[in-house]
Design an enzyme around this catalytic site. Sequence first.
Site, PDB file in Angstrom:
ATOM      1  CB  SER A  58      -0.940   0.016   1.206  1.00  0.00           C
ATOM      2  OG  SER A  58      -2.226   0.414   0.825  1.00  0.00           O
ATOM      3  CE  LYS A  61      -4.530   2.329  -0.925  1.00  0.00           C
ATOM      4  NZ  LYS A  61      -4.047   0.955  -0.774  1.00  0.00           N
ATOM      5  CB  SER A 115      -4.815   1.726   3.418  1.00  0.00           C
ATOM      6  OG  SER A 115      -3.886   1.262   2.478  1.00  0.00           O
TER       7      SER A 115
END
Length: 360
Positions: A58, A61, A115
Amino acid sequence: MAEDQAVGGSALATAGLVTPAGGPQPPGVTATSWLVADLDTGQVLGACGPHEHGTPASVQKLLLAAALMPRLDPQQVVTVTKEDLDIERGSSAVGLLVGGRYPVETVWLGLLLQSGNEAANVLARLGGGAEGRAGGVRAMNEFAEYLGARQTHAATPSGLDGPGQFTSAYDLALIARVCFADPTFRRYALTETHRIPAQEQLGKKGFQIQNGNPLVGRYPGALGGKTGFTSLARHTYVGAAERDGRRLVVTLLGAESRPMRGWEQGAVLLDWGFALPRDASVGRLVEPGQPTPTPTPTQSPSVTPPMAADPRPAADESLSDGVTGPGPLLVAAAAGVGGLVALIVRLVHRSRRRRGRLRA
């Protein structure tokens, strides 16, 4: 390629540990690769396998934010589609609804605080124009190339594992530096809570989300960052903090959560970085648009060659959530592990198999 390993200085072209000569050794962590740098000067203070390929989870991102946040109007209202919710079952999500209408700012906060993988899809689609989500991913890769992040390639906007997807600790620092230069991103990254608006047309009430980055609120001077996890990537982390007018960023890949969770490993590496002299350097972060290797620093760094992999089995992930103390430390300088992980990542990508889910 060999020239990619030398981006930022020849001392960084190592799978092992590189630190300023004469300085204290960094703390032991389980991350297979990591880097600490000064956000303002671009000086790299120390690293382990900084250019080794890893899987982002993640923290990818942040590349989405760096590439698309300046393009999108935060006050624009976007309608969520069924395709936006095409994410792996059980992976992290904000709770956006098909047909729901949300300000872009709310979607960014859902991305950075919770997230949200569906939030990543919405933003990539919106930023991709006529090409939709694929256009957003293409924009991410073009921006990575512009930054000089030669070991980064996105296959998904969220960081959910995809074929041919990889990054490095060095590249993550380049990306984070752009993010933390943006005042809007800094404000989002330090937001503690945000209310997702009610969707009256769908008969759904609003709800509150919280910042999922433990560094915020627990580390003095924290500026925010991003956590990540998939079973392939393991734990990944990017975090930044300010102390005595000095802003440092830490990036790490391939960490286990015991004896310290990813953000805790980032915190102890930040402590180590802040304890170094302000002129300490083993290399530097290249400037956007100028991805050429920079000269090696005048201060000769100390380079530790890769060591044999730790023979102990990986920590049981199911037991990791309750661990908060540092405990006995494993050694991140076991860069033989980093090289093995990089090889595994390349083999997995070559076979185009997908494994794992994003949790963080």
